[in-house]
Design an enzyme around this catalytic site. Structure first.
Site, PDB file in Angstrom:
ATOM      1  N   GLY A   1      -3.037  -3.537  -9.749  1.00  0.00           N
ATOM      2  CA  GLY A   1      -4.142  -4.056  -8.949  1.00  0.00           C
ATOM      3  C   GLY A   1      -4.512  -5.468  -9.324  1.00  0.00           C
ATOM      4  CB  ALA A   2      -4.437  -7.316 -12.516  1.00  0.00           C
ATOM      5  CG  MET A   3      -0.039  -8.837 -11.155  1.00  0.00           C
ATOM      6  SD  MET A   3       1.622  -8.546 -11.806  1.00  0.00           S
ATOM      7  CE  MET A   3       1.668  -6.754 -11.799  1.00  0.00           C
TER       8      MET A   3
ATOM      9  CG  ASN B   1       8.705  -0.369 -16.372  1.00  0.00           C
ATOM     10  OD1 ASN B   1       9.491  -0.041 -17.260  1.00  0.00           O
ATOM     11  ND2 ASN B   1       7.670  -1.171 -16.604  1.00  0.00           N
TER      12      ASN B   1
ATOM     13  CB  CYS C   1       7.325   3.156  -7.281  1.00  0.00           C
ATOM     14  SG  CYS C   1       8.762   2.372  -6.540  1.00  0.00           S
ATOM     15  CB  SER C   2       5.851  -1.462  -8.047  1.00  0.00           C
ATOM     16  OG  SER C   2       5.123  -0.930  -9.135  1.00  0.00           O
ATOM     17  CG  ASP C   3       8.850  -4.195  -5.863  1.00  0.00           C
ATOM     18  OD1 ASP C   3       7.873  -4.798  -5.388  1.00  0.00           O
ATOM     19  OD2 ASP C   3       9.387  -4.507  -6.941  1.00  0.00           O
ATOM     20  N   GLY C   4       8.979   0.141  -4.004  1.00  0.00           N
ATOM     21  CA  GLY C   4       9.475   1.181  -3.119  1.00  0.00           C
ATOM     22  C   GLY C   4      10.980   1.233  -2.991  1.00  0.00           C
TER      23      GLY C   4
END
Length: 840
Positions: free
Chosen positions: A333-335, A357, A443-446
């Protein structure tokens, strides 16, 4: 050019000299060999015609007298434009452990081992020159080179050049071309899979359909969109994807901006009948305060909650599965990233799977590889784990040493990561199969953990994906089409021309050799130079981890998969070697820009060609496959998800014998092949028996015919004999005598037929016989009429012709014909009138 040979006949290995060094207090070394002063600097052509070379493969550098430390084998090392090729010294056979494709090399280092001299030695022992090659396929190889030559330097320089291509087009697969393994357009295969999911399998995709944009089919709930046909919506998504039918393309354009890299939620699998779906996306851009929202994104996600069949107005539940640990999601969330809030999404529940990761996976993989090398039977230091640390670790070492060795595997964390992926996929499959719920995974980028989870869940839910054709469709859909960055994760050059490589050429830092080829007491090792294939820190074995997870499912359900673990191993080897173009680049768009489908061979076509010669008996086929029994979803309970090392892949280099013994399918297949061979031999023997039986029957029938003919001949001969005897008696009763004469023998009155049977036989076979009948002289008949009659007619006379009367009775004695003399002239004087024959 003939490779140089040492005068002793066989190049002695490092182990030979290390053992001598122990016996002679360090006096032995490679310098005891009188090496030929010949240094091969480039390919000389002597190996250009090797049968083991592939199409368009050429030798760049040759190294003679090289020792494979792992197995203590001496041979020749060749660096080609595709691989390191290690050939045994005597037979020139390829040694699999020492042969590794260049693209499979993760890193390589030049090592120098300094051996301490014995006090009795006057000359200083030169350091031993080693080259350590670390592979992406769980092996660590160490080569030992001859001293006072430039062979290791030449090999190292060749590896620097060949393992660091500046462009993707410099890879071997482009030099080889498609050959006979042509690659059909993957877009057609992707559309065919979409058609199957929509229940329209009868329709087949074509390039004309793609060019005309006529592939946007739909059913009652879902449709295929062509909004990304030019990759303007999302560069890492496929040209076509499935979305809810109620969402328009205009709404998609607005919704994509709320997801990282514009990877908006789309459908990757839908359950026939129930309407439940598995969807995928990247993380939402909710921001640090988790307060950013998108109405169109929420509408799109809510559309996955379609109405339950048979329920009046009731809609299914939606699970949003975040593959990351919760703290990682909050940190994102910070990014600008983050995770969804269940209060903002209709009838939803948020679940975190806690999968680490790519960096944690890379470190874990490296640790388990070191563990296998340290405790395997073919370690890179040339010694078994039984002799590790100078003692018998398992046979008589201390218990703490044994415990520490075992704990290294657990400390690597690899099996824990595998279990996390398995548990997450099983949870998703259970929600879809048992609750008819829809699941959105990200996830993050999927494109890493998301792809692992959705593809493994589809494998559990859909039996089609457990076949050869279905497995290909699954990999091409979820891994290739939806943009898993294979170029970055596997460590290959990408389309921009800059690969994930970082080679410090002049780093002369001292270090510790992980597994010293000789005992540490004999010397010390230092790293002179090193190279790495993932300097940009994006390398990670994500796809290998997924393949490992598939193998765990195959272990749990050995009869549910058409393919075998050996198929997965060969498939993974082909992928890592970059021999084919299917898994190059980072996305479908990049592969299309490079023209991969037309310029490179197809991995799937190659594997299919391997199976085409053996059908179901091939090693890629699972002999236990039972599609009728496993025609539905697989829902493994949590207790069964405890993973183990995958023997066929993890142990094949470190413990080859144990890896073979663990594959029950191979043993069963060997038994099947043996049974098939025995069955063929049995059938051949039965055919031979049938042929022999038929021949015996034919001979028996022929024998019966011959016996019949013989019987007929004997009967004819007997009848002829009787007729002859009767005629003879009749003729003799008329006072005549029968004479046989031949053209080459004069008549002999003593050689009558009945008195000389041997001569009769000779006449009958070899001479032209003439028969004459002559009258007997009158004086012979008048002197002794009884003797004449007896001689001619009496059957009781002896063989010598002596009459036995009066000892025996004679029917002719007293007959009115005794002494009768025939007057044949009287017949000529008889008058016969025609009136005698007139009818009355």
């Amino acid at each position: 050019m003939t490779p140089p040979r040492p005068p002793s006949g066989r190049v002695r290995s490092l182990r030979d000299y290390s053992s001598e060094s122990e016996k002679m207090d360090g006096t032995g070394s490679w310098d005891t060999l009188e090496w030929t002063k010949l240094d091969s600097t480039s390919g000389s052509g002597s190996f250009s015609n090797l049968s083991c070379l592939l199409e368009s493969e050429r030798v760049i550098v040759e190294g003679y007298g090289v020792v494979l430390i792992n197995t203590d084998e001496a041979g020749t090392l060749l660096v080609t434009n595709f691989r390191i090729l290690f050939l045994s010294e005597g037979t020139r056979k390829v040694i699999p452990l020492g042969t590794i494709p260049l693209a499979t090399i993760e890193k390589f280092n030049k090592m120098v081992l300094k051996v301490q001299s014995s006090p009795r030695q006057s000359d200083k022992i030169p350091p031993r020159r080693l080259l350590q090659v670390t592979g992406k396929d769980m092996r660590i190889i160490v080569y030992g080179f001859r001293p006072r030559t430039k062979q290791r330097r030449n090999v190292f320089d060749a590896l620097l050049k060949c393992t660091k291509p500046e462009r993707v087009w410099d890879l071997y697969t482009f030099a080889c071309g498609p050959s006979k393994f042509g690659n059909a357009n993957p877009k057609e295969r992707l559309l065919n899979e979409y058609f199957r999911l929509l229940g329209k399998s009868s329709i087949r995709a074509s390039m004309d359909m793609i060019e005309d944009g006529a592939f946007t089919l739909s059913n009652e709930l879902w449709r295929i969109s062509d909004l990304n046909s030019n990759y303007n919506l999302c560069q890492t998504y496929p040209f076509a994807f499935m979305i809810p039918k109620s969402i328009s393309d205009a709404e998609l354009l607005q919704a994509c901006s709320f997801r990282a890299r514009c990877r908006l939620p789309v459908i990757t699998w839908c359950q026939p009948g129930s309407g439940a779906v598995i969807a995928r996306s990247s993380q939402p851009l909710v921001g640090l305060m988790m307060n950013m929202r998108s109405n169109l994104d929420e509408k799109l996600v809510a559309a996955f909650c379609s109405q339950l069949p048979g329920a009046k107005g009731e809609r299914r539940k939606l699970y949003i599965a975040d593959a990351r640990p919760r703290k990682n999601a909050l940190a994102n969330g910070a990014m600008g990233g983050g995770s969804e809030s269940s209060s903002n999404y209709f009838q939803s529940e948020i679940v975190f799977f806690g999968i680490d990761n790519i960096h944690a996976m890379r470190e874990s993989f490296s640790r388990v590889r070191d563990y296998l090398d340290m405790h395997g039977t073919t370690s890179s230091d040339g010694r078994s784990s039984f002799l590790r640390h100078g003692g018998w670790t398992w046979g008589g070492g201390n218990l703490s040493s044994m415990s520490a060795s075992v704990s290294l595997l657990g400390d690597s964390g690899w099996l824990i990561h595998i279990q996390s992926v398995l548990a997450g996929a099983a949870w998703i499959a259970a929600r879809v199969a048992m609750e008819s719920a829809s699941v959105l995974v990200h996830c993050s980028d999927g494109w890493d953990r998301t792809t692992q989870l959705v593809s493994l869940a589809c494998l559990l839910l859909d039996p089609y994906y457990r076949t050869f054709a279905g497995f290909q469709a699954l990999v091409e859909k979820d891994w290739l089409a939806f943009g898993h960055p294979f170029s970055d994760r596997v460590g290959m050059p990408n389309i921009s021309g800059s690969g994930n490589f970082d080679f410090p050429r002049q780093s002369s830092s001292a270090g510790s050799f992980p597994s010293s080829p000789v005992r540490q007491s004999s010397g010390s090792a230092a790293s002179q130079s090193s190279s790495s294939s993932h300097g940009h820190n994006n390398y990670s074995p994500i796809f290998m981890q997924w393949i490992d997870s598939v193998s765990q499912l195959m272990r749990m359900y050995p009869c549910a998969f058409e393919f075998s673990p050996t198929f997965l191993v060969d498939f993974m080897d082909c992928l890592l070697s970059c021999r084919f173009g299917n898994f190059l680049c980072n996305s479908e768009k990049e592969r299309e820009q490079c023209g991969i489908a037309d310029a490179c061979g197809c991995l799937w076509a190659y594997l299919t060609d391997l199976r085409s010669f053996s059908a179901t008996s091939h090693v890629h086929c699972n002999p236990f496959y039972d599609p009728l029994k496993y025609d539905g979803p697989l829902l493994p309970p949590a207790a069964s998800l405890a993973p183990t090392l995958w023997p066929q892949f993890h142990l094949r280099w470190a413990c080859p014998e144990e890896a073979k013994a663990a594959d029950i399918g191979v043993q069963c297949r060997a038994m099947t092949v043996k049974y098939s061979e025995m069955q063929k031999e049995k059938e051949a023997a039965e055919r031979r028996v049938d042929e022999i039986s038929f021949a015996m029957e034919s001979l028996s029938a022929e024998l019966l015919r011959e016996r019949h003919l013989s019987w007929v001949a004997r009967e004819s001969a007997n009848r002829a004999t009787k007729e002859y005897a009767a005629l003879t008696r009749a003729v003799q009763s008329l006072g005549c005598k029968i004479n046989f004469t031949t053209s080459d023998v004069e008549d002999d009155p003593r050689s009558s037929l009945e008195n000389n049977p041997r001569r009769r036989n000779r006449h009958g076979n070899n001479s032209d016989v003439s028969v004459s009948i002559s009258l007997m002289p009158e004086e012979n008949t008048s002197g002794n009429p009884k003797g004449r009659v007896c001689e001619a007619l009496c059957p009781l006379r002896t063989r010598e012709g002596v009459c036995r009367w009066p000892e025996v009775g004679c029917a002719h004695v007293g007959s009115q014909f005794v002494g009768l003399k025939a007057n044949f002239d009287a017949f000529d004087r008889l008058a016969i009138y025609d009136s005698y024959f007139q009818p009355k």
